[in-house]
Design a protein around this motif. Sequence first.
Motif, PDB file in Angstrom:
ATOM      1  N   LEU A 359      63.526  18.480  88.083  1.00  0.00           N
ATOM      2  CA  LEU A 359      63.583  19.715  87.297  1.00  0.00           C
ATOM      3  C   LEU A 359      64.099  20.846  88.163  1.00  0.00           C
ATOM      4  CD1 LEU A 359      60.093  19.478  85.534  1.00  0.00           C
ATOM      5  CD2 LEU A 359      62.302  18.737  84.634  1.00  0.00           C
ATOM      6  N   LYS A 362      62.686  26.836  88.158  1.00  0.00           N
ATOM      7  CA  LYS A 362      61.919  27.567  87.153  1.00  0.00           C
ATOM      8  C   LYS A 362      60.986  26.639  86.384  1.00  0.00           C
ATOM      9  CE  LYS A 362      62.292  30.760  83.263  1.00  0.00           C
ATOM     10  NZ  LYS A 362      61.176  30.113  82.552  1.00  0.00           N
ATOM     11  N   ARG A 363      61.508  25.518  85.902  1.00  0.00           N
ATOM     12  CA  ARG A 363      60.687  24.594  85.121  1.00  0.00           C
ATOM     13  C   ARG A 363      59.607  23.947  85.994  1.00  0.00           C
ATOM     14  NH1 ARG A 363      63.932  20.324  81.839  1.00  0.00           N
ATOM     15  NH2 ARG A 363      61.826  20.014  81.006  1.00  0.00           N
ATOM     16  N   ASP A 366      56.839  26.500  86.378  1.00  0.00           N
ATOM     17  CA  ASP A 366      56.024  26.596  85.161  1.00  0.00           C
ATOM     18  C   ASP A 366      55.078  25.408  85.041  1.00  0.00           C
ATOM     19  OD1 ASP A 366      57.321  28.931  84.543  1.00  0.00           O
ATOM     20  OD2 ASP A 366      58.734  28.003  83.147  1.00  0.00           O
ATOM     21  N   LEU A 367      55.579  24.202  85.334  1.00  0.00           N
ATOM     22  CA  LEU A 367      54.763  23.001  85.212  1.00  0.00           C
ATOM     23  C   LEU A 367      53.627  22.983  86.234  1.00  0.00           C
ATOM     24  CD1 LEU A 367      54.480  20.302  83.687  1.00  0.00           C
ATOM     25  CD2 LEU A 367      55.962  19.263  85.407  1.00  0.00           C
TER      26      LEU A 367
END
Length: 512
Positions: A359, A362-363, A366-367
């Motif tokens: 990923l 950013k992702r 977030d995760l």
Amino acid sequence: MAQLPPGIRFITSFSRDQWYRAFIFSLTFFLYASFHLSRKPISIVKGELHKHCAASHEVEVNSYKEYAAQIQPVKKPSNVSQCGWEPFDKNNYKQLLGALDYSFLCAYAVGMYLSGIIGERLPIRYYLTVGMLASGLFTAMFGLGYFYNIHNLWFYVMAQIANGLVQTTGWPSVVTCIGNWFGKGRRGLIMGIWNSHTSVGNILGSLIAAYWVSTCWGLSFVMPGVIIAVMGIVCFLFLIEHPKDISCSCTPSSSSKTFLNGACQFRVQMPTLNAKETSKPQDPEMQHLLIDSENCSVSLNSSTVVTGEGKHGTSAISFLGALRIPGVIEFSFCLLFAKLVSYTFLFWLPLYITNVEHLDAKRAGDLSTLFDVGGIFGGILAGLISDRLEKRASTCGMMLLLAAPTLYMFSAVSKMGLEATVVMLLISGALVNGPYALITTAVSADLGTHKSLKGNARALSTVTAIIDGTGSVGAALGPLLAGLISPSGWNNVFYMLMVADACALLVSLKIL
């Protein structure tokens, strides 16, 4: 007379002291959440400081045309290299990023031992305000490297060292303040809920940093720096260090003598209870950490000696004196290994997710917040269980015993897909952060008000600093070891974390 509106009835149903306690609870919660908010950006930005760009001989291609497309020169900004931000764009990027973590955490560990000793000799409000303003400055300083196109490793290392030192003002200050306001009853649950500020700060820091990481990573540091500085101003304007710092209705009676203790007068009630009353055990829910803040009075028997040294009535405890308190050394080393695991996740989890799940930064950021969501429930659960069992050490031992196999499952299951990673992040966060939260809050408060201190209220800051300072040594070692071990494979990092959990369990066997 008209009936009062429901909202007004709700407000008036609580006493003035209860409203003040709720206010201090909320204020210290958000103050320390801002500390963790400002620590999180570095873990989010790591994926942007070094972008994965394989060398030409490592690239697997299906055709010459695909290979030619991959090696085409791309026009890029002057301050960005092909593989990220210099000097982190080289093959030794994991060691360099680990050095940044180690610089911050080593400075934090060293500073923590001094912070508690200094903090208990200064007004908490001023000490915490200066620390938060300085933390905002040095957090933003790291981000300014982006705007001023700075590629010198020592600039970022010095920013991390300075930030680590000033951030040590936070924990002893807020724990002492919350300890001044709340009693021993249900301390595990109350502190478990309150300690969720670490996870809330991590979540907010991740989301704020991730918002700008792909477009302008400098703002990922500048904005958290501004937030903690603003909260420092709020601290200066509103923090009340002790219940007796506000107006107390101390009504001396004919059977009492008044003593001057710092800024507040309190009375020592002479023994007038009958035998039945004196033989009745005191309700633990009514025991306060420090001097009774409800009416600024304490009841002592005639053999008790009251001293008037220091701001709140007792002289500060020495470093060696704090070490002699039963359980301080054992819990300190237990926290060392527990914090090693927790901070390895804090600083390296987004990069691990980027590598395993492929990923973007950013992702992945977030995760990674799901680990902190699990940590919130873990801290509250640990506090609730320890209150029911009345055994803090046994609760920590139980969660540490479950954490090691869970980490092994996480390393295996996380490679099976995103859904499995989400589940394991929540479970791992609860079991890893549960013991960490319990030791740094309820256990520290218990030891800081141990019966061997004979009511020395000012020991709490020093005891808290010793326990958290020793834990911070582990927090410094964890990310450093992860940076050194990860090139040989992420599985080896998880083996290291499992060994650390086992060590935390072993050193706590004496107090289980």
